[in-house]
Motif scaffolding. Sequence first.
Motif, PDB file in Angstrom:
ATOM      1  N   VAL A 164       4.643  -2.358  -7.731  1.00 30.74           N
ATOM      2  CA  VAL A 164       3.510  -1.538  -8.132  1.00 30.74           C
ATOM      3  C   VAL A 164       2.947  -0.868  -6.890  1.00 30.74           C
ATOM      4  N   GLU A 165       2.815   0.464  -6.941  1.00 34.46           N
ATOM      5  CA  GLU A 165       2.332   1.231  -5.798  1.00 34.46           C
ATOM      6  C   GLU A 165       1.135   2.076  -6.214  1.00 34.46           C
ATOM      7  N   HIS A 166       0.124   2.081  -5.346  1.00 36.41           N
ATOM      8  CA  HIS A 166      -1.050   2.921  -5.590  1.00 36.41           C
ATOM      9  C   HIS A 166      -1.755   3.184  -4.277  1.00 36.41           C
ATOM     10  N   ALA A 167      -1.936   4.461  -3.955  1.00 33.10           N
ATOM     11  CA  ALA A 167      -2.710   4.877  -2.781  1.00 33.10           C
ATOM     12  C   ALA A 167      -2.286   4.127  -1.521  1.00 33.10           C
ATOM     13  N   ALA A 168      -0.990   4.073  -1.277  1.00 36.41           N
ATOM     14  CA  ALA A 168      -0.401   3.461  -0.078  1.00 36.41           C
ATOM     15  C   ALA A 168      -0.463   1.938  -0.081  1.00 36.41           C
ATOM     16  N   ALA A 169      -0.979   1.334  -1.137  1.00 34.78           N
ATOM     17  CA  ALA A 169      -0.905  -0.117  -1.289  1.00 34.78           C
ATOM     18  C   ALA A 169       0.262  -0.440  -2.223  1.00 34.78           C
ATOM     19  N   SER A 170       0.857  -1.608  -2.021  1.00 34.49           N
ATOM     20  CA  SER A 170       2.015  -1.965  -2.843  1.00 34.49           C
ATOM     21  C   SER A 170       2.123  -3.470  -2.999  1.00 34.49           C
ATOM     22  N   VAL A 171       2.548  -3.871  -4.200  1.00 38.49           N
ATOM     23  CA  VAL A 171       2.750  -5.278  -4.516  1.00 38.49           C
ATOM     24  C   VAL A 171       4.073  -5.400  -5.260  1.00 38.49           C
ATOM     25  N   VAL A 172       4.890  -6.372  -4.879  1.00 34.23           N
ATOM     26  CA  VAL A 172       6.155  -6.641  -5.561  1.00 34.23           C
ATOM     27  C   VAL A 172       6.050  -7.974  -6.281  1.00 34.23           C
ATOM     28  N   LEU A 173       6.521  -7.993  -7.522  1.00 34.16           N
ATOM     29  CA  LEU A 173       6.505  -9.210  -8.339  1.00 34.16           C
ATOM     30  C   LEU A 173       7.944  -9.559  -8.649  1.00 34.16           C
ATOM     31  N   ALA A 174       8.408 -10.648  -8.050  1.00 33.82           N
ATOM     32  CA  ALA A 174       9.836 -10.953  -8.055  1.00 33.82           C
ATOM     33  C   ALA A 174      10.317 -11.578  -9.350  1.00 33.82           C
ATOM     34  N   GLY A 175       9.452 -12.315 -10.045  1.00 26.38           N
ATOM     35  CA  GLY A 175       9.941 -13.102 -11.175  1.00 26.38           C
ATOM     36  C   GLY A 175      10.825 -14.238 -10.688  1.00 26.38           C
ATOM     37  N   ASP A 176      11.621 -14.801 -11.585  1.00 25.61           N
ATOM     38  CA  ASP A 176      12.536 -15.888 -11.229  1.00 25.61           C
ATOM     39  C   ASP A 176      13.818 -15.296 -10.658  1.00 25.61           C
ATOM     40  N   THR A 177      14.224 -15.744  -9.485  1.00 28.34           N
ATOM     41  CA  THR A 177      15.427 -15.199  -8.854  1.00 28.34           C
ATOM     42  C   THR A 177      15.808 -16.043  -7.655  1.00 28.34           C
ATOM     43  N   VAL A 178      17.057 -15.983  -7.286  1.00 24.19           N
ATOM     44  CA  VAL A 178      17.492 -16.463  -5.982  1.00 24.19           C
ATOM     45  C   VAL A 178      17.470 -15.262  -5.042  1.00 24.19           C
ATOM     46  N   PRO A 179      17.561 -15.488  -3.740  1.00 21.69           N
ATOM     47  CA  PRO A 179      17.568 -14.353  -2.814  1.00 21.69           C
ATOM     48  C   PRO A 179      18.700 -13.378  -3.140  1.00 21.69           C
ATOM     49  N   CYS A 180      18.393 -12.082  -3.051  1.00 22.55           N
ATOM     50  CA  CYS A 180      19.404 -11.071  -3.336  1.00 22.55           C
ATOM     51  C   CYS A 180      19.021  -9.763  -2.648  1.00 22.55           C
ATOM     52  N   ALA A 181      20.028  -8.945  -2.378  1.00 21.66           N
ATOM     53  CA  ALA A 181      19.820  -7.697  -1.637  1.00 21.66           C
ATOM     54  C   ALA A 181      18.933  -6.722  -2.389  1.00 21.66           C
ATOM     55  N   THR A 182      19.029  -6.697  -3.717  1.00 25.21           N
ATOM     56  CA  THR A 182      18.220  -5.758  -4.489  1.00 25.21           C
ATOM     57  C   THR A 182      16.741  -6.097  -4.413  1.00 25.21           C
ATOM     58  N   LEU A 183      16.403  -7.384  -4.374  1.00 23.62           N
ATOM     59  CA  LEU A 183      15.006  -7.765  -4.200  1.00 23.62           C
ATOM     60  C   LEU A 183      14.534  -7.427  -2.791  1.00 23.62           C
ATOM     61  N   ASP A 184      15.377  -7.663  -1.796  1.00 21.49           N
ATOM     62  CA  ASP A 184      15.028  -7.290  -0.422  1.00 21.49           C
ATOM     63  C   ASP A 184      14.658  -5.820  -0.342  1.00 21.49           C
ATOM     64  N   GLU A 185      15.446  -4.980  -0.984  1.00 22.15           N
ATOM     65  CA  GLU A 185      15.200  -3.541  -0.951  1.00 22.15           C
ATOM     66  C   GLU A 185      13.912  -3.189  -1.686  1.00 22.15           C
ATOM     67  N   LEU A 186      13.703  -3.798  -2.859  1.00 20.15           N
ATOM     68  CA  LEU A 186      12.496  -3.521  -3.626  1.00 20.15           C
ATOM     69  C   LEU A 186      11.250  -3.920  -2.856  1.00 20.15           C
ATOM     70  N   ALA A 187      11.316  -5.027  -2.129  1.00 26.43           N
ATOM     71  CA  ALA A 187      10.145  -5.571  -1.445  1.00 26.43           C
ATOM     72  C   ALA A 187       9.926  -4.991  -0.057  1.00 26.43           C
ATOM     73  N   SER A 188      10.845  -4.200   0.436  1.00 25.85           N
ATOM     74  CA  SER A 188      10.790  -3.740   1.821  1.00 25.85           C
ATOM     75  C   SER A 188       9.456  -3.068   2.150  1.00 25.85           C
ATOM     76  N   GLY A 189       8.751  -3.627   3.142  1.00 19.98           N
ATOM     77  CA  GLY A 189       7.505  -3.059   3.620  1.00 19.98           C
ATOM     78  C   GLY A 189       6.322  -3.179   2.685  1.00 19.98           C
ATOM     79  N   ALA A 190       6.433  -3.963   1.626  1.00 20.73           N
ATOM     80  CA  ALA A 190       5.338  -4.063   0.664  1.00 20.73           C
ATOM     81  C   ALA A 190       4.134  -4.785   1.261  1.00 20.73           C
ATOM     82  N   GLY A 191       2.979  -4.481   0.721  1.00 26.40           N
ATOM     83  CA  GLY A 191       1.775  -5.172   1.167  1.00 26.40           C
ATOM     84  C   GLY A 191       1.779  -6.635   0.783  1.00 26.40           C
ATOM     85  N   ALA A 192       2.356  -6.953  -0.382  1.00 29.21           N
ATOM     86  CA  ALA A 192       2.403  -8.343  -0.839  1.00 29.21           C
ATOM     87  C   ALA A 192       3.639  -8.555  -1.697  1.00 29.21           C
ATOM     88  N   LEU A 193       4.151  -9.768  -1.649  1.00 32.27           N
ATOM     89  CA  LEU A 193       5.254 -10.205  -2.504  1.00 32.27           C
ATOM     90  C   LEU A 193       4.784 -11.430  -3.278  1.00 32.27           C
TER      91      LEU A 193
END
Length: 290
Positions: A164-193
């Motif tokens: 979720v992105e708004h006005a240069a703030a960002s939050v990523v909500l991972a759900g249930d998962t093991v580590p994976c490259a697609t989550l790394d990319e989604l979360a890159s530089g986010a304000g919160a995970l």
Amino acid sequence: MIEVTLLGTGSPIPDADRAGPATLVRAGGQTLLVDCGRGVQMRLAGAGSSAGALTALLLTHLHSDHIGDLGDLIITRWITSFGPNPVPLTIIGPPGTADVVDATLRAFAPDIGYRLAHHPDLTGPPALDVQEFTDGVVWQRDGVVVRAAPTDHRPVAPTIGFRVEHAAASVVLAGDTVPCATLDELASGAGALVHTVIRKDLVDAMPLQRIRDICDYHSSVEQAADTAARADVGILVLTHYVPGIGPGGYDEWRALAATVFPRQIELGDDLHRVEVHPAVCGRGTVTPAG
């Protein structure tokens, strides 16, 4: 600013103090609910919100603990919407979501019929807009953008996380998962995970194989922290605790995450709230709000 509230920090195991997995995200006038585990509407009330206030429901996957109160949420929104043209509830999830929603409506068909027969101002069934995605932009309104990307919770598939992105703030909500490259990319530089976690050391010691099996497709505290570190996020928010954290236990879980992630780590009871502010120097500055 994006406000994140951990509505439910529990798991499939019933807990008197924790509702099922659910997270509320408020940004730019939008109110987004991510997953809807058991007890979500009581926690929505506790957070000063309601089914009728939601602008969208985002489902990371279709495991029972993440959709346990889907029917109650749909029906409650329907019967508490009093205008002549109720706004449909947008439900966004992975492929299979439409089938689950259709099955839920069939299960509640008697209730829907009773209410239509009793209340003349209810002129049709619940208004819903169900959309299925695996990646890309899934929501865009009033400066709020929601993106999705695949995660890895196999054999549960497909599963997705949201950014979720708004006005240069960002939050990523991972759900249930093991580590994976697609989550790394989604979360890159986010304000919160916001990441679900288990204590693998404690689960592995349990006598039942069915319980130990959950280690196969959930991230440990340390793995979630490592994902946050790789993605260079500003803050790590832990939720969906397995096993449940007892009184005085938060420091131990936080210490485990801190062995990998050197920045701010948040975890707590249901209704724990965190404010995520616009990025500074490539990272979010985050203020916990009780």
